[in-house]
Design a protein around this motif. Structure first.
Motif, PDB file in Angstrom:
ATOM      1  N   LEU A  90       0.826  -1.206   0.000  1.00  0.00           N
ATOM      2  CA  LEU A  90       0.000   0.000   0.000  1.00  0.00           C
ATOM      3  C   LEU A  90       0.865   1.263   0.000  1.00  0.00           C
ATOM      4  CD1 LEU A  90      -2.796  -1.166   2.457  1.00  0.00           C
ATOM      5  CD2 LEU A  90      -3.103  -0.612   0.030  1.00  0.00           C
ATOM      6  N   ARG A  91       1.973   1.224   0.753  1.00  0.00           N
ATOM      7  CA  ARG A  91       2.896   2.372   0.755  1.00  0.00           C
ATOM      8  C   ARG A  91       3.453   2.607  -0.640  1.00  0.00           C
ATOM      9  NH1 ARG A  91       6.444   1.433   6.242  1.00  0.00           N
ATOM     10  NH2 ARG A  91       5.299   2.886   7.568  1.00  0.00           N
ATOM     11  N   ASN A  92       3.812   1.523  -1.331  1.00  0.00           N
ATOM     12  CA  ASN A  92       4.336   1.642  -2.688  1.00  0.00           C
ATOM     13  C   ASN A  92       3.273   2.172  -3.647  1.00  0.00           C
ATOM     14  OD1 ASN A  92       6.790   0.715  -1.780  1.00  0.00           O
ATOM     15  ND2 ASN A  92       6.474  -1.381  -2.492  1.00  0.00           N
ATOM     16  N   GLY A  93       2.011   1.987  -3.277  1.00  0.00           N
ATOM     17  CA  GLY A  93       0.901   2.541  -4.044  1.00  0.00           C
ATOM     18  C   GLY A  93       0.563   3.945  -3.576  1.00  0.00           C
ATOM     19  N   THR A  94       1.460   4.550  -2.856  1.00  0.00           N
ATOM     20  CA  THR A  94       1.358   5.931  -2.344  1.00  0.00           C
ATOM     21  C   THR A  94       0.135   6.190  -1.463  1.00  0.00           C
ATOM     22  OG1 THR A  94       0.266   6.828  -4.321  1.00  0.00           O
ATOM     23  CG2 THR A  94       2.699   6.832  -4.312  1.00  0.00           C
ATOM     24  N   VAL A  95      -0.206   5.237  -0.627  1.00  0.00           N
ATOM     25  CA  VAL A  95      -1.255   5.453   0.373  1.00  0.00           C
ATOM     26  C   VAL A  95      -0.607   6.202   1.546  1.00  0.00           C
ATOM     27  CG1 VAL A  95      -2.811   4.304   2.006  1.00  0.00           C
ATOM     28  CG2 VAL A  95      -2.564   3.420  -0.315  1.00  0.00           C
ATOM     29  N   SER A  96      -1.289   7.217   2.064  1.00  0.00           N
ATOM     30  CA  SER A  96      -0.721   8.042   3.141  1.00  0.00           C
ATOM     31  C   SER A  96      -0.546   7.245   4.428  1.00  0.00           C
ATOM     32  CB  SER A  96      -1.622   9.248   3.408  1.00  0.00           C
ATOM     33  OG  SER A  96      -2.820   8.826   4.036  1.00  0.00           O
ATOM     34  N   GLU A  97       0.394   7.703   5.251  1.00  0.00           N
ATOM     35  CA  GLU A  97       0.628   7.057   6.547  1.00  0.00           C
ATOM     36  C   GLU A  97      -0.615   7.140   7.430  1.00  0.00           C
ATOM     37  OE1 GLU A  97       3.548   5.247   7.620  1.00  0.00           O
ATOM     38  OE2 GLU A  97       3.672   5.350   5.440  1.00  0.00           O
ATOM     39  N   ALA A  98      -1.305   8.281   7.389  1.00  0.00           N
ATOM     40  CA  ALA A  98      -2.526   8.432   8.194  1.00  0.00           C
ATOM     41  C   ALA A  98      -3.577   7.402   7.777  1.00  0.00           C
ATOM     42  CB  ALA A  98      -3.087   9.846   8.059  1.00  0.00           C
ATOM     43  N   ALA A  99      -3.723   7.182   6.476  1.00  0.00           N
ATOM     44  CA  ALA A  99      -4.692   6.192   5.986  1.00  0.00           C
ATOM     45  C   ALA A  99      -4.266   4.777   6.382  1.00  0.00           C
ATOM     46  CB  ALA A  99      -4.840   6.299   4.472  1.00  0.00           C
ATOM     47  N   LEU A 100      -2.967   4.519   6.380  1.00  0.00           N
ATOM     48  CA  LEU A 100      -2.478   3.198   6.795  1.00  0.00           C
ATOM     49  C   LEU A 100      -2.744   2.970   8.281  1.00  0.00           C
ATOM     50  CD1 LEU A 100       0.880   3.020   4.822  1.00  0.00           C
ATOM     51  CD2 LEU A 100      -1.249   1.784   4.327  1.00  0.00           C
ATOM     52  N   ARG A 101      -2.574   4.001   9.113  1.00  0.00           N
ATOM     53  CA  ARG A 101      -2.872   3.868  10.546  1.00  0.00           C
ATOM     54  C   ARG A 101      -4.372   3.664  10.764  1.00  0.00           C
ATOM     55  NH1 ARG A 101       1.390   7.853  11.025  1.00  0.00           N
ATOM     56  NH2 ARG A 101      -0.150   9.524  11.241  1.00  0.00           N
ATOM     57  N   TYR A 102      -5.180   4.350   9.951  1.00  0.00           N
ATOM     58  CA  TYR A 102      -6.636   4.194   9.987  1.00  0.00           C
ATOM     59  C   TYR A 102      -7.013   2.742   9.694  1.00  0.00           C
ATOM     60  CZ  TYR A 102     -11.464   5.113   8.268  1.00  0.00           C
ATOM     61  OH  TYR A 102     -12.808   5.117   8.042  1.00  0.00           O
ATOM     62  N   LEU A 103      -6.404   2.185   8.651  1.00  0.00           N
ATOM     63  CA  LEU A 103      -6.656   0.792   8.283  1.00  0.00           C
ATOM     64  C   LEU A 103      -6.200  -0.141   9.405  1.00  0.00           C
ATOM     65  CD1 LEU A 103      -7.487  -1.347   6.197  1.00  0.00           C
ATOM     66  CD2 LEU A 103      -5.171  -1.179   5.242  1.00  0.00           C
ATOM     67  N   TRP A 104      -4.993   0.077   9.927  1.00  0.00           N
ATOM     68  CA  TRP A 104      -4.472  -0.760  11.011  1.00  0.00           C
ATOM     69  C   TRP A 104      -5.416  -0.727  12.214  1.00  0.00           C
ATOM     70  CZ3 TRP A 104      -3.268   0.951  15.914  1.00  0.00           C
ATOM     71  CH2 TRP A 104      -2.756  -0.037  16.777  1.00  0.00           C
ATOM     72  N   PHE A 105      -5.883   0.473  12.570  1.00  0.00           N
ATOM     73  CA  PHE A 105      -6.789   0.643  13.707  1.00  0.00           C
ATOM     74  C   PHE A 105      -8.049  -0.208  13.530  1.00  0.00           C
ATOM     75  CE2 PHE A 105     -10.485   3.022  15.368  1.00  0.00           C
ATOM     76  CZ  PHE A 105     -10.188   2.995  16.715  1.00  0.00           C
ATOM     77  N   HIS A 106      -8.658  -0.148  12.345  1.00  0.00           N
ATOM     78  CA  HIS A 106      -9.890  -0.914  12.102  1.00  0.00           C
ATOM     79  C   HIS A 106      -9.638  -2.417  12.080  1.00  0.00           C
ATOM     80  CE1 HIS A 106     -12.997   2.091  11.512  1.00  0.00           C
ATOM     81  NE2 HIS A 106     -12.022   2.869  11.074  1.00  0.00           N
ATOM     82  N   VAL A 107      -8.604  -2.839  11.391  1.00  0.00           N
ATOM     83  CA  VAL A 107      -8.312  -4.273  11.288  1.00  0.00           C
ATOM     84  C   VAL A 107      -7.938  -4.848  12.657  1.00  0.00           C
ATOM     85  CG1 VAL A 107      -6.732  -5.987  10.300  1.00  0.00           C
ATOM     86  CG2 VAL A 107      -7.685  -4.189   8.848  1.00  0.00           C
ATOM     87  N   SER A 108      -7.112  -4.127  13.404  1.00  0.00           N
ATOM     88  CA  SER A 108      -6.648  -4.634  14.703  1.00  0.00           C
ATOM     89  C   SER A 108      -7.770  -4.676  15.735  1.00  0.00           C
ATOM     90  CB  SER A 108      -5.493  -3.776  15.212  1.00  0.00           C
ATOM     91  OG  SER A 108      -4.411  -3.878  14.315  1.00  0.00           O
ATOM     92  N   SER A 109      -8.591  -3.624  15.782  1.00  0.00           N
ATOM     93  CA  SER A 109      -9.700  -3.651  16.740  1.00  0.00           C
ATOM     94  C   SER A 109     -10.700  -4.747  16.367  1.00  0.00           C
ATOM     95  CB  SER A 109     -10.384  -2.283  16.856  1.00  0.00           C
ATOM     96  OG  SER A 109     -10.868  -1.843  15.610  1.00  0.00           O
ATOM     97  N   GLN A 110     -10.870  -5.004  15.064  1.00  0.00           N
ATOM     98  CA  GLN A 110     -11.749  -6.082  14.606  1.00  0.00           C
ATOM     99  C   GLN A 110     -11.164  -7.445  14.989  1.00  0.00           C
ATOM    100  OE1 GLN A 110     -14.673  -5.521  13.445  1.00  0.00           O
ATOM    101  NE2 GLN A 110     -15.294  -7.486  12.638  1.00  0.00           N
ATOM    102  N   ALA A 111      -9.843  -7.580  14.913  1.00  0.00           N
ATOM    103  CA  ALA A 111      -9.189  -8.844  15.289  1.00  0.00           C
ATOM    104  C   ALA A 111      -9.426  -9.148  16.763  1.00  0.00           C
ATOM    105  CB  ALA A 111      -7.690  -8.769  15.001  1.00  0.00           C
ATOM    106  N   VAL A 112      -9.300  -8.127  17.616  1.00  0.00           N
ATOM    107  CA  VAL A 112      -9.543  -8.324  19.050  1.00  0.00           C
ATOM    108  C   VAL A 112     -11.009  -8.706  19.270  1.00  0.00           C
ATOM    109  CG1 VAL A 112      -9.551  -7.229  21.332  1.00  0.00           C
ATOM    110  CG2 VAL A 112      -7.648  -6.824  19.759  1.00  0.00           C
ATOM    111  N   LEU A 113     -11.902  -8.072  18.530  1.00  0.00           N
ATOM    112  CA  LEU A 113     -13.321  -8.405  18.634  1.00  0.00           C
ATOM    113  C   LEU A 113     -13.570  -9.861  18.228  1.00  0.00           C
ATOM    114  CD1 LEU A 113     -16.237  -7.453  19.171  1.00  0.00           C
ATOM    115  CD2 LEU A 113     -16.359  -6.903  16.739  1.00  0.00           C
ATOM    116  N   ARG A 114     -12.942 -10.300  17.143  1.00  0.00           N
ATOM    117  CA  ARG A 114     -13.098 -11.694  16.695  1.00  0.00           C
ATOM    118  C   ARG A 114     -12.661 -12.672  17.789  1.00  0.00           C
ATOM    119  NH1 ARG A 114     -16.571 -11.884  12.840  1.00  0.00           N
ATOM    120  NH2 ARG A 114     -16.000 -10.646  11.043  1.00  0.00           N
TER     121      ARG A 114
END
Length: 177
Positions: free
Chosen positions: A67-91
């Motif tokens: 995603l970084r190589n596809g020029t996705v911003s760091e803020a957007a990557l943290r946003y994605l990490w936040f959602h995926v990680s909180s969902q993992a804990v929920l699972r």
């Protein structure tokens, strides 16, 4: 809207990691120490126990690099990490009974994600790259039953920690651990 753990806010922070984000992710890093992941996510589960999760709910360092190589911003990557990680804990929490030895540990993780969501809410929301917005929608969509894979609880938290270190290590000036 609440995503992941109860009370987690769906928000996005600024490009640079804020001091509150850094402190909370440092606390998360401490909670996700190897010994704790091993004890609570492996030893307290049956041998070879796996959870069915969507493919999008597994976020690895290689995904972030792509995603970084596809020029996705760091803020957007943290946003994605936040959602995926909180969902993992929920699972993981979905399969635990309140008396399970890992219940309190996952509750503490949820509280840290809740606090991180509140930290993000101090900043105005910005648009997220379409690829990240689409991934977040997929993470929270209930209808993707056919796109499931079996993943060990510890592996979900291992990925959470590795990606968190990639995204927050430099901006938060974490030393090597």
């Amino acid at each position: 809207l609440a995503f992941g753990c109860p009370g987690v806010l769906a928000v996005l922070g600024l490009e640079a990691a804020a001091p509150g984000e850094c402190e909370l992710t440092r606390l998360l890093q401490d909670k996700l120490r190897y010994e704790m992941r091993l004890q609570y996510m492996k030893h307290y589960f049956p041998i070879d126990y796996t959870l069915p999760v969507q493919y999008e709910e597994v976020l690895r360092p290689s995904n972030i690099t792509r995603l970084r190589n596809g020029t996705v911003s760091e803020a957007a990557l943290r946003y994605l990490w936040f959602h995926v990680s909180s969902q993992a804990v929920l699972r993981i929490r979905e399969v635990l009974l309140e008396k399970h030895p890992s219940w309190k540990y996952t509750q503490e993780l949820c509280q840290l994600f809740d606090a991180l969501g509140k930290e993000y809410s101090k900043y105005r929301q910005t648009d997220v790259e379409a690829v990240v917005a689409d991934l977040v929608k997929l993470v929270h969509s209930a209808g993707a039953e056919s796109r499931r894979k079996a993943v060990r609880p510890k592996a979900l938290l291992d990925n959470c920690l590795k990606v968190m270190r990639m995204l927050y290590g430099a901006p938060c000036e974490w030393g090597p651990r």
